[in-house]
Design a protein around this motif. Structure first.
Motif, PDB file in Angstrom:
ATOM      1  N   PRO A   2       0.826  -1.209   0.000  1.00 19.92           N
ATOM      2  CA  PRO A   2       0.000   0.000   0.000  1.00 19.92           C
ATOM      3  C   PRO A   2       0.858   1.255   0.000  1.00 19.92           C
ATOM      4  N   ASP A   3       0.219   2.394  -0.320  1.00 15.08           N
ATOM      5  CA  ASP A   3       0.967   3.650  -0.370  1.00 15.08           C
ATOM      6  C   ASP A   3       1.417   4.101   1.006  1.00 15.08           C
ATOM      7  N   ALA A   4       0.609   3.847   2.031  1.00 14.05           N
ATOM      8  CA  ALA A   4       0.978   4.278   3.384  1.00 14.05           C
ATOM      9  C   ALA A   4       0.374   3.340   4.414  1.00 14.05           C
ATOM     10  N   VAL A   5       1.168   2.996   5.424  1.00 12.23           N
ATOM     11  CA  VAL A   5       0.711   2.206   6.568  1.00 12.23           C
ATOM     12  C   VAL A   5       1.213   2.908   7.817  1.00 12.23           C
ATOM     13  N   GLY A   6       0.333   3.124   8.795  1.00  7.73           N
ATOM     14  CA  GLY A   6       0.779   3.838   9.981  1.00  7.73           C
ATOM     15  C   GLY A   6      -0.157   3.660  11.150  1.00  7.73           C
ATOM     16  N   MET A   7       0.012   4.543  12.113  1.00  5.77           N
ATOM     17  CA  MET A   7      -0.783   4.508  13.327  1.00  5.77           C
ATOM     18  C   MET A   7      -1.223   5.925  13.649  1.00  5.77           C
ATOM     19  N   THR A  12      -5.014   3.972  16.549  1.00  9.48           N
ATOM     20  CA  THR A  12      -5.753   3.255  15.505  1.00  9.48           C
ATOM     21  C   THR A  12      -4.840   2.937  14.322  1.00  9.48           C
ATOM     22  N   PHE A  13      -4.841   1.681  13.922  1.00  5.90           N
ATOM     23  CA  PHE A  13      -4.074   1.254  12.753  1.00  5.90           C
ATOM     24  C   PHE A  13      -4.754   1.771  11.489  1.00  5.90           C
ATOM     25  N   PHE A  14      -3.975   2.256  10.517  1.00  2.49           N
ATOM     26  CA  PHE A  14      -4.593   2.716   9.277  1.00  2.49           C
ATOM     27  C   PHE A  14      -3.725   2.377   8.064  1.00  2.49           C
ATOM     28  N   ILE A  15      -4.413   2.202   6.937  1.00  2.00           N
ATOM     29  CA  ILE A  15      -3.780   2.004   5.631  1.00  2.00           C
ATOM     30  C   ILE A  15      -4.354   3.063   4.702  1.00  2.00           C
ATOM     31  N   ALA A  16      -3.532   3.611   3.841  1.00  2.00           N
ATOM     32  CA  ALA A  16      -4.008   4.651   2.922  1.00  2.00           C
ATOM     33  C   ALA A  16      -3.512   4.387   1.506  1.00  2.00           C
ATOM     34  N   GLU A  17      -4.379   4.659   0.555  1.00  2.00           N
ATOM     35  CA  GLU A  17      -4.036   4.610  -0.864  1.00  2.00           C
ATOM     36  C   GLU A  17      -4.306   5.981  -1.460  1.00  2.00           C
ATOM     37  N   ALA A  33      -7.234  -2.606  -3.189  1.00  4.09           N
ATOM     38  CA  ALA A  33      -8.010  -1.844  -2.206  1.00  4.09           C
ATOM     39  C   ALA A  33      -8.871  -2.763  -1.340  1.00  4.09           C
ATOM     40  N   GLU A  34      -9.456  -3.786  -1.945  1.00  8.51           N
ATOM     41  CA  GLU A  34     -10.293  -4.711  -1.180  1.00  8.51           C
ATOM     42  C   GLU A  34      -9.451  -5.464  -0.151  1.00  8.51           C
ATOM     43  N   ALA A  35      -8.259  -5.853  -0.526  1.00 13.17           N
ATOM     44  CA  ALA A  35      -7.362  -6.534   0.413  1.00 13.17           C
ATOM     45  C   ALA A  35      -7.000  -5.604   1.572  1.00 13.17           C
ATOM     46  N   ALA A  36      -6.780  -4.325   1.272  1.00  4.35           N
ATOM     47  CA  ALA A  36      -6.438  -3.354   2.325  1.00  4.35           C
ATOM     48  C   ALA A  36      -7.618  -3.151   3.276  1.00  4.35           C
ATOM     49  N   ARG A  37      -8.843  -3.103   2.726  1.00  4.50           N
ATOM     50  CA  ARG A  37     -10.029  -2.948   3.574  1.00  4.50           C
ATOM     51  C   ARG A  37     -10.174  -4.136   4.527  1.00  4.50           C
ATOM     52  N   ARG A  43      -7.532  -5.745  11.753  1.00  7.87           N
ATOM     53  CA  ARG A  43      -6.728  -5.031  12.741  1.00  7.87           C
ATOM     54  C   ARG A  43      -7.542  -3.982  13.497  1.00  7.87           C
ATOM     55  N   ARG A  44      -8.852  -3.924  13.227  1.00 10.92           N
ATOM     56  CA  ARG A  44      -9.742  -2.931  13.833  1.00 10.92           C
ATOM     57  C   ARG A  44      -9.242  -1.515  13.572  1.00 10.92           C
ATOM     58  N   GLY A  45      -8.815  -1.311  12.357  1.00 13.21           N
ATOM     59  CA  GLY A  45      -8.317  -0.001  11.958  1.00 13.21           C
ATOM     60  C   GLY A  45      -9.177   0.611  10.876  1.00 13.21           C
ATOM     61  N   VAL A  46      -8.583   1.526  10.127  1.00  7.70           N
ATOM     62  CA  VAL A  46      -9.311   2.233   9.072  1.00  7.70           C
ATOM     63  C   VAL A  46      -8.512   2.164   7.777  1.00  7.70           C
ATOM     64  N   PHE A  47      -9.241   2.276   6.686  1.00  8.23           N
ATOM     65  CA  PHE A  47      -8.624   2.340   5.358  1.00  8.23           C
ATOM     66  C   PHE A  47      -9.108   3.607   4.681  1.00  8.23           C
ATOM     67  N   TRP A  48      -8.161   4.399   4.164  1.00 11.12           N
ATOM     68  CA  TRP A  48      -8.502   5.661   3.515  1.00 11.12           C
ATOM     69  C   TRP A  48      -8.141   5.591   2.029  1.00 11.12           C
ATOM     70  N   MET A  49      -9.003   6.158   1.213  1.00 15.02           N
ATOM     71  CA  MET A  49      -8.768   6.230  -0.224  1.00 15.02           C
ATOM     72  C   MET A  49      -8.746   7.702  -0.632  1.00 15.02           C
ATOM     73  N   GLY A  50      -7.571   8.195  -0.988  1.00 13.66           N
ATOM     74  CA  GLY A  50      -7.433   9.593  -1.386  1.00 13.66           C
ATOM     75  C   GLY A  50      -7.284   9.744  -2.886  1.00 13.66           C
TER      76      GLY A  50
END
Length: 354
Positions: A2-7, A12-17, A33-37, A43-50
């Motif tokens: 993914p483009d970004a993985v962080g906290m 809260t764990f998050f992944i961003a594209e 994107a579906e795999a990231a979601r 991980r009980r986190g969030v996925f953002w699509m920019g």
């Protein structure tokens, strides 16, 4: 990956594209994107699509502006202590005003760089009080910073899916979309050296602000360039796209020539007969490659123009080993690999103990 993985600051764990929506609608990126979601849910986190639909142009400009100014430098630690003394937490002041309070103690450019880095670092931890959706960051914009122990202000969440059927996100009135369009492909600024990368971001931001309706005179003054320079930059950007904003000679476009032609040019360039550029361009082997690719129904394989062949040969001429083979040198050039080889005999004699 993914483009970004962080906290996030709340743990809260998050992944961003991030990218253009047309690209993110491609089948491969939809699966990604579906795999990231799914991973975010596990991980009980969030996925953002920019994309250009979910991230306003105004906010994007401000984030790029601050990110480019978060690099540290030797005197930063000393200057930032002085800045924090004369700019208390919560006080509203502009960069220009804060800079004037430290006039004469350090060079102006270093003081301004320290202030912007402090502002960027504060934004990263959610302690910057400014609406990045409504204001364009500059030296005159009032800013305020929260103390380190303050509750972090989390950025607005982005959606986790593409909004293909929704209307475009409304862009700020100061940046009308129709006037900011650019032709050509975008530039991967991460491949540029740091100094040239900052110059590219400065040029691009200045051009985009003018195309969005800002005063060319004020933008040129703020960017530290002449109005005539900015005017030429805008004209070239309209013609060639973002690559016009890159410092001259610092960026190379990926060649559109088919690899088979590149390999053929390389082989012909190394022949003992030392063919000219024109001879290589018109050589029968080049025509045979074109015929073979045409037979294989490779529609992307167009016969290269003379200018493409010339540029490819210039690239080959920049490689000393290839030039040595072409010139039939007795030995290939070898780079100096040890410090002792970099010293002349005279210098070694002077450095030796008596």
């Amino acid at each position: 990956m993914p483009d970004a993985v962080g906290m996030l600051s709340d743990g809260t764990f998050f992944i961003a594209e991030a990218g253009m929506e047309d690209d993110k609608l491609q089948e491969r990126n939809l699966v990604k994107a579906e795999a990231a979601r799914r991973l975010a849910r596990i991980r009980r986190g969030v996925f953002w699509m920019g994309t250009e639909r979910t991230l306003t142009r105004q906010r994007h400009y401000n984030l790029v502006f601050l990110h480019a100014r978060r690099k540290t430098f030797p005197t930063f630690a000393e200057i930032v202590l002085a800045v924090q003394e004369i700019w208390p937490w919560g006080e509203v002041a502009s960069v220009k005003e804060i800079e004037s309070r430290l006039a004469g103690r350090w060079p102006t450019n270093l003081v301004e760089a320290a202030i912007w880095k402090l502002v960027g670092d504060s934004l990263a931890v959610g302690h910057l009080l400014v609406d990045l959706e409504q204001h364009t960051l500059d030296r005159h914009l009032p800013l305020a910073l929260l103390p380190p122990d303050a509750v972090a202000l989390l950025p607005p969440s982005l959606p986790d899916t593409l909004l293909a059927d929704s209307p475009m996100v409304e862009v700020a009135a100061a940046l009308p979309e129709q006037s900011t369009s650019m032709v050509g492909s975008t530039v991967d600024a991460s491949t540029l050296p740091e100094k040239q990368r900052e110059q590219f971001h400065r040029n691009l931001r200045a051009v985009e602000l003018v195309l969005a309706g800002a005063s060319q005179t004020s933008v040129a003054k703020e960017a530290g360039m002449a109005c005539s320079t900015l005017s030429r930059l805008i004209q070239r950007t309209r013609e060639k796209g973002q690559i016009a904003c890159a410092p001259r000679g610092s960026y190379q476009r990926k060649s559109t020539m088919h690899p088979a032609f590149q390999e053929c040019i390389r082989r012909l360039y190394l022949l003992p007969t030392r063919l000219s550029k024109t001879a290589i361009h018109e050589h029968t082997e080049m025509q045979q490659v074109a015929a073979r690719l045409s037979k294989d129904s490779d529609t992307s394989a167009k016969y290269p123009s003379y200018d493409q062949v010339r540029r490819e040969i210039l690239r080959l001429e920049s490689e000393p080993e290839l030039v040595a083979v072409r010139e039939q040198a007795k030995s290939l050039p070898r780079s100096r690999s040890s410090p002792s080889r970099l010293c002349s005999p005279f210098r070694l004699q002077r450095c030796s103990p008596r």
